[in-house]
Design an enzyme around this catalytic site. Structure first.
Site, PDB file in Angstrom:
ATOM      1  CB  SER A  64      36.883   9.897 113.542  1.00 17.88           C
ATOM      2  OG  SER A  64      37.120   9.404 112.182  1.00 17.88           O
TER       3      SER A  64
HETATM    4  N1  SAH Z   1      40.461  10.905 109.361  1.00 14.34           N
HETATM    5  C1  SAH Z   1      39.331  11.667 109.117  1.00 14.34           C
HETATM    6  C2  SAH Z   1      38.074  10.972 109.170  1.00 14.34           C
HETATM    7  C3  SAH Z   1      37.828  10.024 108.049  1.00 14.34           C
HETATM    8  S1  SAH Z   1      36.252   9.808 107.154  1.00 14.34           S
HETATM    9  C4  SAH Z   1      39.571  12.794 109.996  1.00 14.34           C
HETATM   10  O1  SAH Z   1      40.212  12.853 110.709  1.00 14.34           O
HETATM   11  O2  SAH Z   1      38.644  13.807 109.566  1.00 14.34           O
HETATM   12  C5  SAH Z   1      36.608   8.565 106.041  1.00 14.34           C
HETATM   13  C6  SAH Z   1      37.437   9.459 104.928  1.00 14.34           C
HETATM   14  O3  SAH Z   1      37.871   8.256 103.934  1.00 14.34           O
HETATM   15  C7  SAH Z   1      36.561  10.166 103.957  1.00 14.34           C
HETATM   16  O4  SAH Z   1      37.152  11.459 103.820  1.00 14.34           O
HETATM   17  C8  SAH Z   1      36.369   9.567 102.788  1.00 14.34           C
HETATM   18  O5  SAH Z   1      36.424  10.213 101.588  1.00 14.34           O
HETATM   19  C9  SAH Z   1      37.810   8.843 102.798  1.00 14.34           C
HETATM   20  N2  SAH Z   1      37.817   7.612 101.731  1.00 14.34           N
HETATM   21  C10 SAH Z   1      36.804   6.498 101.794  1.00 14.34           C
HETATM   22  N3  SAH Z   1      37.455   5.494 100.767  1.00 14.34           N
HETATM   23  C11 SAH Z   1      38.584   6.155 100.444  1.00 14.34           C
HETATM   24  C12 SAH Z   1      39.678   5.416  99.877  1.00 14.34           C
HETATM   25  N4  SAH Z   1      39.490   4.417  99.203  1.00 14.34           N
HETATM   26  N5  SAH Z   1      40.985   6.129  99.556  1.00 14.34           N
HETATM   27  C13 SAH Z   1      41.183   7.226 100.367  1.00 14.34           C
HETATM   28  N6  SAH Z   1      40.401   7.824 100.920  1.00 14.34           N
HETATM   29  C14 SAH Z   1      39.084   7.304 101.164  1.00 14.34           C
END
Ligand code: SAH
Length: 215
Positions: A64
């Protein structure tokens, strides 16, 4: 992994730009200054590490934008020693910012490759972070209830299961919406179990999907 004066200087600049954009909490600004964001990106992307923008981290996912990380963290009102559940570990950067604030972090990632990579990488940090490979929609009943829950993927709606895993007085922050743009919401679970919702403008996140993915 190296962290030079040059990197620290770049982080100082980033912190200043976050301040200008309205981030006020000194503890959060300090955490952004402390955690070397360039370690979370491929070394060839150093020039981008301290720009205030999101960046691809593989498996079709992104780290992000620093402003978004700082803003979500500010909305979450985290105190040291709180139990915080994060949905969407991704690169692990947000988890480290929470760790730097003294939180006990539980973070869930649904993509196996990303989970394995980040799990190994997070060993380099001194923070209290436990990482799980699962569908975050289910939360972590075995470790509930949580003081705080942070969703870092776009939730079509707030999963009821997660609200149940929040302590009375607890706070959940999430980008909510079905389309490409979501509304940032803060849900507070009152002592009587009722919920209160505030909204904080538009954001764009990758979607929160259902079920684990084996890639
Ligand atoms: N917090 C992260 C950025 C998140 S991007 C950072 O600091 O880098 C969103 C993430 O959520 C992705 O890696 C994606 O694979 C994950 N994601 C999407 N749906 C999800 C779910 N149902 N459960 C867990 N993770 C999920």
């Amino acid at each position: 992994m190296i962290d030079t004066y040059r990197h620290k200087g770049m982080r100082k600049e980033l912190v200043n730009s976050l301040k200008k954009k309205g981030i006020k909490d000194e503890r959060i600004l300090n955490a952004v200054f402390k955690v070397p964001r360039h370690w979370f990106l491929d070394s060839s992307f150093l020039e981008y590490a301290y720009e205030d923008m999101p960046f691809p981290i593989g498996s079709g996912q992104t780290i992000s934008q620093p402003y978004t990380v700082a803003k979500q963290t500010e909305l979450l009102k985290v105190q040291s020693k709180m139990k915080v559940l994060e949905i969407g570990t991704g690169s692990g950067y947000q988890a480290c910012i929470l760790g730097e604030l003294g939180a006990k972090v539980f973070t869930i990632e649904r993509q196996k490759k990303l989970y394995l990579k980040t799990k190994e990488f997070l060993k380099k940090f001194p923070y209290r972070i436990k990482i799980f490979y699962d569908d975050g929609n289910k939360g972590l009943p075995a470790f509930a209830p949580f003081d705080r829950i942070l969703i870092t993927a776009a939730a079509p709606e707030i999963p009821e299961t997660l609200i149940e895993q929040l302590k009375p007085g607890g706070i959940l922050v999430a980008p909510v919406g079905k389309g490409s743009v979501q509304e940032m919401i803060r849900l507070t679970k009152l002592e009587n179990g009722k919920t209160e919702i505030e909204t904080f403008g538009s954001y764009r996140f990758v979607p929160m999907l259902k079920d684990k993915a084996n890639d």
